[in-house]
Design an enzyme around this catalytic site. Structure first.
Site, PDB file in Angstrom:
ATOM      1  N   GLU A  62      51.776  44.038  21.512  1.00  0.00           N
ATOM      2  CA  GLU A  62      52.230  44.846  20.190  1.00  0.00           C
ATOM      3  C   GLU A  62      51.953  43.811  18.929  1.00  0.00           C
ATOM      4  O   GLU A  62      53.754  43.370  18.260  1.00  0.00           O
ATOM      5  CB  GLU A  62      53.206  45.260  20.126  1.00  0.00           C
ATOM      6  N   GLU A  93      52.667  50.391  28.310  1.00  0.00           N
ATOM      7  CA  GLU A  93      54.350  50.248  28.132  1.00  0.00           C
ATOM      8  C   GLU A  93      55.009  51.797  27.589  1.00  0.00           C
ATOM      9  O   GLU A  93      54.353  52.314  26.760  1.00  0.00           O
ATOM     10  CB  GLU A  93      54.977  49.282  27.339  1.00  0.00           C
TER      11      GLU A  93
END
Length: 488
Positions: free
Chosen positions: A195, A387
């Site tokens: 991320e 995720e």
């Protein structure tokens, strides 16, 4: 030309679950491990302000000094994790029981290079991951390995203020080359940085930067990101040399922004917000900075320090796939602070059409389908949902079990939308839910915000037996995997 429509998940679809070293491993002070930025993420009551604070994982220079001087006065939950370091065989066996095809985990940089500055790696750290990967192989489970997942040597924060310094680029490349060479026969799937776009939310979390030491936070965020782009590209290039059959990807926290109204001004703002979110894969997939970022940098006074070889480095290190985390969508509108909100984790503008989780996160399964369609249209390379999950206050019932039908409902709806995206033509590699076993929450360092299919008997202070208990969702997800997403 193949014009046959896809009907469902492909036979080789990678079902599994996701974790991060700093949230599960524990054993922070053994076998030569150094101290990471996550080891100084002190527990702070997320409810202190009267409403939940979803991101307490920030550290200032003064706090770091205090934590080092008086560590016994604070709780650092990421130092103890859930003791995966000693219980990895038990946990991987449970994942295998669910039928995992893939297990996403990360390597702790400080287990390999304790300060980041060593010339030679720590053999004990390398040996630990050898054992973990061998355990995965025993069950036919592919590891999906993140090289850097919200942790880095604290020494590099103190010496260089993290990724704002170009000095970290060769240090990361050295680390990447060591683990690629060591595990080239054990790991096929890699992600460079977790991320990376979260640098816009917490510079300490994503880039090891002490924000109070940066003259301009936004400038520091993009300078740090530039250096991570270079490091990622060099790691990709190394992977193609060392293990050419491996697949190596980039990752963002995908935040789809909807316009609040049909007003053209709101529509334009939604477009700009989505551009800032996709700026990160734009660079890593295409190997160059997109033209739209020039105006944004100019209007915000951002001037990157670059070197002549940077363009070549980026071009030679493009990724094989784009991985995303997906938890929620955003709503945006044309307002004075709109660009400051763009790309942030939690928008103050709420979507009246969506239910919310216990942490006030909007639940939007269809947003996942929309995101996958847009990303695939934009890049035309495989995608991976690595995720997605629901944090909740799970409780053990009187019968000794955890009945988490709310989690089953959440994941079911997202699986349905992934299947629809595949029917729409998206090339989707796999799905790893976050986190497949209860772990320390990234943003709040809580244990009581639980995501797993497996309950871990441990509280926010680290107390408990650490017994693993299968939740109802454990058995449900097993059936999903067995049926390749058909039995929901």
């Amino acid at each position: 030309m193949n014009l046959t429509a896809k009907k469902g998940f492909p036979a080789n679809f990678l079902w599994g679950g996701a974790t991060a070293a700093n949230q599960i491993e524990g054993a922070y002070d053994i076998d030569g491990k150094g101290m990471s930025t996550s080891d100084y993420a002190a527990y702070k009551d997320p409810y202190a302000s009267g409403k939940v604070n979803n991101f307490t994982f920030n550290v200032t220079s003064r706090e770091l000094e205090e934590y080092k001087a008086n560590p016994k006065q604070y709780l650092f939950p990421k130092r103890w994790g859930i003791d995966f370091y000693h219980r990895y065989k038990e946990d991987i066996a449970l994942f295998a029981e669910m039928g995992f095809k893939v297990f996403r985990l990360s390597i702790s940089w400080v287990r390999i290079f304790p300060t980041g500055l060593e010339e030679q790696p720590n053999e004990a750290g390398l040996a630990f991951y050898d054992k973990v990967f061998e355990e995965c192989a025993k069950y036919g489970m592919e590891p999906l390995v993140t090289m850097s997942h919200y942790e880095m040597p604290i020494t590099l924060t103190e010496k260089y203020n993290g990724w704002v310094s170009r000095e970290l680029v060769p240090l990361f490349e050295k680390y990447a080359r060591v683990i690629l060479e060591r595990y080239k026969d054990k790991v096929k799937y890699w992600i460079t940085f977790n991320e990376m776009n979260m640098n816009l939310n917490s510079l300490y979390t994503g880039a090891g930067v002490l924000e109070d030491l940066a003259d301009d936070k936004l400038q520091a965020a993009y300078q740090a990101s530039h250096h991570q782009f270079l490091a990622s590209a060099l790691a990709v290039k190394a992977a193609k040399e060392i293990c050419p059959d491996a697949k190596i990807g980039c990752m963002i926290n995908q935040i789809e922004s909807y316009a609040r109204t049909a007003k053209p001004e709101d529509q334009l703002q939604a477009l700009k917000s989505n551009q800032l979110n996709m700026f990160y894969p734009d660079v890593q997939v295409r190997g160059e900075y997109p033209s739209y970022i020039n105006r944004y940098f100019d209007e915000n006074g951002i001037v990157l320090k670059t070197e002549p070889q940077d363009d070549t480095i980026l071009k030679e290190g493009t990724v094989d796939y784009v991985a995303i985390s997906y938890y929620m969508s955003h709503v945006t509108e044309a307002r004075e602070d709109a660009m400051k909100l763009a790309g942030t984790f939690d928008s103050p503008i709420k979507n009246e059409y969506l239910p919310k989780s216990q942490w006030d996160w909007p639940i939007d399964p269809m947003g996942l389908r929309i995101s996958l369609m847009k990303l695939y249209d934009r890049y035309g390379i495989p995608l991976f949902v690595c995720e997605n999950g629901l944090g909740a206050h799970d409780v053990i019932s009187e019968d000794g079990f955890v009945h988490d039908e709310y989690r089953i409902d959440y994941i079911r709806e997202h699986v349905i939308q992934m299947k629809e995206a595949i029917k729409d033509g998206v090339d989707l590699m796999g799905y790893t839910t976050w986190g497949c076993i209860d772990l320390i929450s990234c943003g709040t360092s809580q244990m009581s915000k639980r995501y797993g299919f497996i309950y871990v008997d441990q509280d926010d202070e680290g107390k408990g037996s650490k017994e693993r208990i299968r939740k109802d969702s454990f058995y449900w997800y097993k059936k999903v995997i067995e049926s390749n997403g058909e039995k929901l």
